[in-house]
Design a protein around this motif. Sequence first.
Motif, PDB file in Angstrom:
ATOM      1  N   LEU A  33       0.776  -1.107   0.190  1.00  0.00           N
ATOM      2  CA  LEU A  33      -0.051  -0.093   0.204  1.00  0.00           C
ATOM      3  C   LEU A  33       0.901   1.292  -0.038  1.00  0.00           C
ATOM      4  CD1 LEU A  33      -2.931   1.155   0.287  1.00  0.00           C
ATOM      5  CD2 LEU A  33      -2.567   1.145   2.696  1.00  0.00           C
ATOM      6  N   VAL A  34       0.689   2.037  -1.146  1.00  0.00           N
ATOM      7  CA  VAL A  34       1.595   3.473  -1.244  1.00  0.00           C
ATOM      8  C   VAL A  34       0.673   4.454  -0.447  1.00  0.00           C
ATOM      9  CG1 VAL A  34       2.520   5.229  -2.937  1.00  0.00           C
ATOM     10  CG2 VAL A  34       2.399   2.630  -3.334  1.00  0.00           C
ATOM     11  N   SER A  35      -0.585   4.554  -0.644  1.00  0.00           N
ATOM     12  CA  SER A  35      -1.507   5.670  -0.017  1.00  0.00           C
ATOM     13  C   SER A  35      -2.832   5.306  -0.120  1.00  0.00           C
ATOM     14  CB  SER A  35      -1.127   6.939  -0.826  1.00  0.00           C
ATOM     15  OG  SER A  35      -1.683   6.806  -2.162  1.00  0.00           O
ATOM     16  N   SER A  36      -3.658   6.002   0.669  1.00  0.00           N
ATOM     17  CA  SER A  36      -4.911   5.476   0.838  1.00  0.00           C
ATOM     18  C   SER A  36      -5.545   6.788   1.575  1.00  0.00           C
ATOM     19  CB  SER A  36      -5.333   4.501   1.622  1.00  0.00           C
ATOM     20  OG  SER A  36      -6.797   4.198   1.982  1.00  0.00           O
ATOM     21  N   VAL A  37      -6.700   7.401   0.692  1.00  0.00           N
ATOM     22  CA  VAL A  37      -7.362   8.570   1.439  1.00  0.00           C
ATOM     23  C   VAL A  37      -8.811   8.211   1.160  1.00  0.00           C
ATOM     24  CG1 VAL A  37      -7.724  11.036   0.993  1.00  0.00           C
ATOM     25  CG2 VAL A  37      -5.583   9.941   0.738  1.00  0.00           C
ATOM     26  N   GLY A  38      -9.652   8.656   2.104  1.00  0.00           N
ATOM     27  CA  GLY A  38     -10.964   8.324   2.200  1.00  0.00           C
ATOM     28  C   GLY A  38     -11.594   6.958   2.044  1.00  0.00           C
ATOM     29  N   ILE A  39     -10.987   5.940   2.522  1.00  0.00           N
ATOM     30  CA  ILE A  39     -11.377   4.579   2.315  1.00  0.00           C
ATOM     31  C   ILE A  39     -11.232   4.071   3.882  1.00  0.00           C
ATOM     32  CG2 ILE A  39     -10.949   2.199   1.398  1.00  0.00           C
ATOM     33  CD1 ILE A  39      -9.765   3.271  -0.863  1.00  0.00           C
ATOM     34  N   LYS A  40     -12.581   3.606   4.300  1.00  0.00           N
ATOM     35  CA  LYS A  40     -12.547   3.097   5.795  1.00  0.00           C
ATOM     36  C   LYS A  40     -11.201   1.917   5.882  1.00  0.00           C
ATOM     37  CE  LYS A  40     -16.679   2.097   5.810  1.00  0.00           C
ATOM     38  NZ  LYS A  40     -18.104   1.829   6.424  1.00  0.00           N
ATOM     39  N   ARG A  41     -10.790   1.953   7.027  1.00  0.00           N
ATOM     40  CA  ARG A  41      -9.991   0.805   7.256  1.00  0.00           C
ATOM     41  C   ARG A  41     -10.459  -0.492   6.867  1.00  0.00           C
ATOM     42  NH1 ARG A  41      -5.184   1.516  11.236  1.00  0.00           N
ATOM     43  NH2 ARG A  41      -6.062   3.446  11.157  1.00  0.00           N
ATOM     44  N   SER A  42     -11.426  -0.851   7.360  1.00  0.00           N
ATOM     45  CA  SER A  42     -12.002  -2.245   7.121  1.00  0.00           C
ATOM     46  C   SER A  42     -12.269  -2.587   5.774  1.00  0.00           C
ATOM     47  CB  SER A  42     -13.273  -2.642   7.933  1.00  0.00           C
ATOM     48  OG  SER A  42     -14.532  -1.416   7.333  1.00  0.00           O
ATOM     49  N   ASP A  43     -12.510  -1.425   4.771  1.00  0.00           N
ATOM     50  CA  ASP A  43     -12.562  -1.476   3.387  1.00  0.00           C
ATOM     51  C   ASP A  43     -11.466  -1.852   2.708  1.00  0.00           C
ATOM     52  OD1 ASP A  43     -15.579  -1.601   3.512  1.00  0.00           O
ATOM     53  OD2 ASP A  43     -15.622   0.781   3.246  1.00  0.00           O
ATOM     54  N   MET A  44     -10.472  -0.999   3.369  1.00  0.00           N
ATOM     55  CA  MET A  44      -8.980  -1.028   2.752  1.00  0.00           C
ATOM     56  C   MET A  44      -8.227  -2.387   2.927  1.00  0.00           C
ATOM     57  SD  MET A  44      -7.219   0.752   0.856  1.00  0.00           S
ATOM     58  CE  MET A  44      -6.195  -0.568  -0.125  1.00  0.00           C
ATOM     59  N   ARG A  45      -8.907  -2.956   4.234  1.00  0.00           N
ATOM     60  CA  ARG A  45      -8.197  -4.663   4.354  1.00  0.00           C
ATOM     61  C   ARG A  45      -8.809  -5.311   3.221  1.00  0.00           C
ATOM     62  NH1 ARG A  45      -8.692  -3.185   9.716  1.00  0.00           N
ATOM     63  NH2 ARG A  45     -10.651  -3.819  10.062  1.00  0.00           N
ATOM     64  N   ARG A  46     -10.080  -5.267   3.232  1.00  0.00           N
ATOM     65  CA  ARG A  46     -10.651  -5.901   2.026  1.00  0.00           C
ATOM     66  C   ARG A  46     -10.359  -6.055   0.689  1.00  0.00           C
ATOM     67  NH1 ARG A  46     -14.734  -4.950  -1.091  1.00  0.00           N
ATOM     68  NH2 ARG A  46     -15.162  -3.021   0.035  1.00  0.00           N
ATOM     69  N   LEU A  47     -10.110  -4.844   0.411  1.00  0.00           N
ATOM     70  CA  LEU A  47      -9.698  -4.426  -0.983  1.00  0.00           C
ATOM     71  C   LEU A  47      -8.158  -4.905  -1.258  1.00  0.00           C
ATOM     72  CD1 LEU A  47     -11.296  -0.773  -1.151  1.00  0.00           C
ATOM     73  CD2 LEU A  47     -11.884  -2.794  -2.609  1.00  0.00           C
ATOM     74  N   PHE A  48      -7.386  -4.723  -0.198  1.00  0.00           N
ATOM     75  CA  PHE A  48      -5.925  -4.815  -0.203  1.00  0.00           C
ATOM     76  C   PHE A  48      -5.806  -6.577  -0.347  1.00  0.00           C
ATOM     77  CE2 PHE A  48      -1.623  -6.037   1.239  1.00  0.00           C
ATOM     78  CZ  PHE A  48      -0.989  -5.199   0.458  1.00  0.00           C
ATOM     79  N   ALA A  49      -6.595  -7.198   0.461  1.00  0.00           N
ATOM     80  CA  ALA A  49      -6.753  -8.646   0.225  1.00  0.00           C
ATOM     81  C   ALA A  49      -7.163  -9.141  -1.008  1.00  0.00           C
ATOM     82  CB  ALA A  49      -7.796  -9.258   1.442  1.00  0.00           C
TER      83      ALA A  49
END
Length: 67
Positions: A33-49
Amino acid sequence: MIYTLDHEPAHIHLTGPGQAKINLLGPDGSPELVSSVGIKRSDMRRLFAEVVERREEFLKAWERIHG
């Protein structure tokens, strides 16, 4: 999303209710992950997976687009 006029290293952009950038080959060879703005942490975990799961598919698409 992979932009056609983008730069190395191989990466994807996630867009929607927020934005994120993920390098497909981090220092240890796995996505980073380089950067993330405006994405909830739980959503980011799911998207990253999902990116981890589909990394080879994304790398092939990057190669097809960028050579």
